[in-house]
Design a protein around this motif. Structure first.
Motif, PDB file in Angstrom:
ATOM      1  N   GLN A 101      49.315   9.545 -19.663  1.00  0.00           N
ATOM      2  CA  GLN A 101      48.681   8.376 -18.852  1.00  0.00           C
ATOM      3  C   GLN A 101      49.805   7.234 -18.899  1.00  0.00           C
ATOM      4  OE1 GLN A 101      46.325   7.782 -16.871  1.00  0.00           O
ATOM      5  NE2 GLN A 101      45.178   9.640 -17.124  1.00  0.00           N
ATOM      6  N   ASP A 102      50.936   7.138 -19.949  1.00  0.00           N
ATOM      7  CA  ASP A 102      51.851   6.241 -19.995  1.00  0.00           C
ATOM      8  C   ASP A 102      53.051   6.456 -19.465  1.00  0.00           C
ATOM      9  OD1 ASP A 102      52.475   7.900 -21.979  1.00  0.00           O
ATOM     10  OD2 ASP A 102      52.528   6.261 -23.604  1.00  0.00           O
ATOM     11  N   MET A 103      53.154   7.718 -18.830  1.00  0.00           N
ATOM     12  CA  MET A 103      54.065   8.363 -18.083  1.00  0.00           C
ATOM     13  C   MET A 103      54.928   7.009 -17.351  1.00  0.00           C
ATOM     14  SD  MET A 103      54.883  11.549 -15.805  1.00  0.00           S
ATOM     15  CE  MET A 103      54.973  12.703 -16.969  1.00  0.00           C
ATOM     16  N   LYS A 104      56.224   6.861 -17.303  1.00  0.00           N
ATOM     17  CA  LYS A 104      56.942   5.946 -16.354  1.00  0.00           C
ATOM     18  C   LYS A 104      56.882   6.224 -14.888  1.00  0.00           C
ATOM     19  CE  LYS A 104      59.907   3.993 -20.328  1.00  0.00           C
ATOM     20  NZ  LYS A 104      61.362   3.734 -20.272  1.00  0.00           N
ATOM     21  N   ARG A 105      56.913   5.372 -13.986  1.00  0.00           N
ATOM     22  CA  ARG A 105      56.660   5.345 -12.580  1.00  0.00           C
ATOM     23  C   ARG A 105      58.117   6.448 -12.347  1.00  0.00           C
ATOM     24  NH1 ARG A 105      59.758   2.883  -9.045  1.00  0.00           N
ATOM     25  NH2 ARG A 105      59.880   0.980 -10.401  1.00  0.00           N
ATOM     26  N   THR A 106      59.459   6.061 -12.796  1.00  0.00           N
ATOM     27  CA  THR A 106      60.475   6.655 -12.503  1.00  0.00           C
ATOM     28  C   THR A 106      60.673   8.119 -12.719  1.00  0.00           C
ATOM     29  OG1 THR A 106      61.568   5.987 -14.296  1.00  0.00           O
ATOM     30  CG2 THR A 106      61.994   4.730 -12.456  1.00  0.00           C
ATOM     31  N   ASN A 124      50.269   4.492 -11.437  1.00  0.00           N
ATOM     32  CA  ASN A 124      48.922   4.970 -11.785  1.00  0.00           C
ATOM     33  C   ASN A 124      48.573   5.809 -10.620  1.00  0.00           C
ATOM     34  OD1 ASN A 124      48.941   3.254 -13.709  1.00  0.00           O
ATOM     35  ND2 ASN A 124      47.421   1.666 -12.524  1.00  0.00           N
ATOM     36  N   PHE A 125      49.082   5.655  -9.465  1.00  0.00           N
ATOM     37  CA  PHE A 125      48.606   6.537  -8.409  1.00  0.00           C
ATOM     38  C   PHE A 125      49.184   7.989  -8.537  1.00  0.00           C
ATOM     39  CE2 PHE A 125      50.833   7.958  -4.476  1.00  0.00           C
ATOM     40  CZ  PHE A 125      49.863   9.067  -3.985  1.00  0.00           C
ATOM     41  N   ALA A 126      50.532   8.126  -8.840  1.00  0.00           N
ATOM     42  CA  ALA A 126      51.244   9.419  -9.428  1.00  0.00           C
ATOM     43  C   ALA A 126      50.693  10.025 -10.242  1.00  0.00           C
ATOM     44  CB  ALA A 126      52.666   9.141  -9.415  1.00  0.00           C
ATOM     45  N   VAL A 127      50.367   9.314 -11.649  1.00  0.00           N
ATOM     46  CA  VAL A 127      49.796   9.829 -12.744  1.00  0.00           C
ATOM     47  C   VAL A 127      48.323  10.559 -12.441  1.00  0.00           C
ATOM     48  CG1 VAL A 127      48.933   9.491 -15.149  1.00  0.00           C
ATOM     49  CG2 VAL A 127      50.975   8.473 -14.431  1.00  0.00           C
ATOM     50  N   ASP A 128      47.441   9.492 -11.810  1.00  0.00           N
ATOM     51  CA  ASP A 128      46.225  10.128 -11.316  1.00  0.00           C
ATOM     52  C   ASP A 128      46.285  11.450 -10.498  1.00  0.00           C
ATOM     53  OD1 ASP A 128      44.942   8.261 -12.721  1.00  0.00           O
ATOM     54  OD2 ASP A 128      44.465   6.906 -11.226  1.00  0.00           O
ATOM     55  N   GLY A 129      47.324  11.280  -9.425  1.00  0.00           N
ATOM     56  CA  GLY A 129      47.504  12.541  -8.610  1.00  0.00           C
ATOM     57  C   GLY A 129      47.768  13.739  -9.278  1.00  0.00           C
ATOM     58  N   LEU A 130      48.654  13.593 -10.192  1.00  0.00           N
ATOM     59  CA  LEU A 130      48.901  14.829 -11.020  1.00  0.00           C
ATOM     60  C   LEU A 130      47.654  15.275 -12.149  1.00  0.00           C
ATOM     61  CD1 LEU A 130      52.554  13.562 -12.268  1.00  0.00           C
ATOM     62  CD2 LEU A 130      52.211  15.578 -10.937  1.00  0.00           C
ATOM     63  N   MET A 164      56.851   9.737 -10.057  1.00  0.00           N
ATOM     64  CA  MET A 164      56.773   9.914  -8.817  1.00  0.00           C
ATOM     65  C   MET A 164      57.674  11.292  -8.726  1.00  0.00           C
ATOM     66  SD  MET A 164      55.059   8.346  -6.780  1.00  0.00           S
ATOM     67  CE  MET A 164      55.802   8.732  -5.258  1.00  0.00           C
ATOM     68  N   PRO A 165      58.768  11.395  -9.066  1.00  0.00           N
ATOM     69  CA  PRO A 165      59.444  12.601  -8.888  1.00  0.00           C
ATOM     70  C   PRO A 165      58.581  13.894  -9.392  1.00  0.00           C
ATOM     71  CG  PRO A 165      61.015  11.251  -9.798  1.00  0.00           C
ATOM     72  CD  PRO A 165      59.569  10.599  -9.858  1.00  0.00           C
ATOM     73  N   LYS A 166      57.882  13.690 -10.389  1.00  0.00           N
ATOM     74  CA  LYS A 166      56.996  14.949 -10.765  1.00  0.00           C
ATOM     75  C   LYS A 166      55.813  15.296  -9.811  1.00  0.00           C
ATOM     76  CE  LYS A 166      57.038  16.626 -14.475  1.00  0.00           C
ATOM     77  NZ  LYS A 166      57.489  18.135 -14.954  1.00  0.00           N
ATOM     78  N   PHE A 167      55.364  14.085  -9.500  1.00  0.00           N
ATOM     79  CA  PHE A 167      54.176  14.185  -8.327  1.00  0.00           C
ATOM     80  C   PHE A 167      54.820  15.039  -7.058  1.00  0.00           C
ATOM     81  CE2 PHE A 167      51.609  11.852  -5.199  1.00  0.00           C
ATOM     82  CZ  PHE A 167      50.337  12.778  -5.486  1.00  0.00           C
ATOM     83  N   ARG A 168      55.900  14.450  -6.592  1.00  0.00           N
ATOM     84  CA  ARG A 168      56.633  15.132  -5.465  1.00  0.00           C
ATOM     85  C   ARG A 168      56.868  16.542  -5.761  1.00  0.00           C
ATOM     86  NH1 ARG A 168      59.410   9.928  -4.920  1.00  0.00           N
ATOM     87  NH2 ARG A 168      61.165  10.942  -6.177  1.00  0.00           N
ATOM     88  N   ASP A 169      57.379  16.963  -6.768  1.00  0.00           N
ATOM     89  CA  ASP A 169      57.528  18.337  -7.039  1.00  0.00           C
ATOM     90  C   ASP A 169      56.073  19.206  -7.208  1.00  0.00           C
ATOM     91  OD1 ASP A 169      60.299  17.852  -7.497  1.00  0.00           O
ATOM     92  OD2 ASP A 169      60.265  17.855  -9.711  1.00  0.00           O
TER      93      ASP A 169
END
Length: 378
Positions: free
Chosen positions: A136-141, A120-126, A144-149
């Motif tokens: 919203q239903d994007m998987k964590r795996t 949730n944190f990564a999706v909200d961050g994006l 998180m890489p997308k968020f870091r990118d």
């Protein structure tokens, strides 16, 4: 984007204002100016020093042992958010800018909503923070890489997560370990390491139990504020300096050493107790007392007059915030030390009826609805 930065909301507010008489805007506009003022505190300098350490830690190679996470904890109304908001806001090196038409964000900030998870944190961050829409239903795996990118693409150097205790709203040890590793993955990213500020309630300290966090974090608990000369100066500065009003003699006493009237010891003791010795609650009570004085001016049609702020205004402020009769009002009751402080109502014995402020008729106490895992009381 904050509400103040939202053009659509500014237009909506201006439309509401256009339907109000000028005299109806006197008190809210003056209070807005008063609330914009800030008291300079010693902890402001300490915050600046800690942020400087975070910033300079980005200059070299990634170091497993350097302090790359700052965890600031304190009770509700301890003043965490205002301290961080002001400290980061006056640092021009963290201002957003554009380069070749692309947005750059040296500072990214977001409140963590409950229930929360690393996904949730990564999706909200994006979606909410970086302006990069994802499902919203994007998987964590994937998230998180997308968020870091995207943190790298926006060239984020410092990430501030407020209400970060919501990340810990789970009893699943595996989820908590995944969370700790996810946070570390941001500061240890070989391509784009960032620095993180986490702020929240004292339960956020639980993160320090994880070795991977403890080795990289500094914990800064914001302490209580005690009644004394400093708190007296806050009362005077807000009422006389910020609000341009006067401190009433009914909350003053004669100081033989100074040969003048000063804010009374008994008054600041009541103020500190009522606020639970939390800085933000002290500020709230003083400003709400100022609002009480201004409202009285408005009622009397004397908007240009200077009014004093005294015991009655602080009692009204406490009554407004807490909802208690005078017998339970810390600013009025002789036995105030026997009453609950920290902006709390008198405890209701055995779940029986409670008495609302200004009433002698008991009303049935409502049992709060149980919370589900990860929820917060509204």
């Amino acid at each position: 984007m904050s509400a103040l930065d939202n053009p659509a909301r500014r237009r909506a507010v201006e439309r509401l204002r256009s339907f109000m008489a000028p005299e109806d805007l006197f008190v809210p506009d003056r209070m807005a100016r008063i609330r914009e003022r800030y008291l300079e505190l010693a902890r402001d300098d300490e915050f600046d020093s800690r942020v400087k350490k975070l910033k300079t830690g980005t200059f070299g190679a990634v170091d497993d042992k350097e302090a790359s996470i700052l965890i600031i904890v304190g009770e509700s109304h301890a003043g965490k958010s205002s301290l961080i908001e002001r400290g980061l806001g006056r640092d021009r090196s963290l201002d957003s800018y554009q380069e070749d038409g692309k947005p750059k964000m040296p500072l990214a900030k977001m409140s963590v909503f409950a229930p929360a998870s690393l996904r949730n944190f990564a999706v909200d961050g994006l979606n909410l923070m970086l302006g990069y829409p994802v499902k919203q239903d994007m998987k964590r795996t994937v998230a998180m890489p997308k968020f870091r990118d995207k943190l790298e693409e926006r060239e984020v150097m410092i990430l501030w997560l407020d209400e970060a205790q919501n990340l810990l709203k789970t009893d699943n040890p595996l989820e908590l370990d995944i969370l700790a590793n996810g946070i570390v993955s941001l500061v240890q990213n070989a391509r784009w390491p960032i620095r993180i500020i986490l702020s929240g309630l004292p339960e956020l300290e639980r993160l320090m139990a994880f070795e991977q966090i403890k080795n990289r974090a500094e914990l800064w608990p914001l302490g209580k504020v005690a009644p004394g000369p400093t708190m007296k100066s806050w009362v005077e500065e807000i009422i006389e300096g910020h609000a341009e009003m006067t401190v009433s003699h009914d909350i003053k006493e004669f100081d033989e050493m100074k040969n003048t009237m000063v804010v009374a010891d008994d008054f600041v003791a009541r103020l500190a107790y009522a606020a639970g010795e939390n800085f933000g609650s002290v500020m709230r009570l003083i400003r709400t007392a100022v609002h009480s004085g201004l409202t009285e001016l408005e009622k009397q049609g004397e908007l240009s007059s200077v009014v004093s702020v005294g015991k009655g205004d602080f009692a009204a402020a406490y009554r407004t915030i807490v909802g208690v009769p005078n017998a339970q009002n810390i600013f009025l009751a002789p036995n105030w030390r026997d009453l609950p402080g920290a902006l709390a109502r008198l405890p209701d014995a055995d779940g029986g009826p409670t008495v609302e402020a200004g009433s002698t008729t008991p009303t049935a106490a409502k049992k709060p609805k149980p919370l589900r895992a990860g929820e917060r009381r509204k």
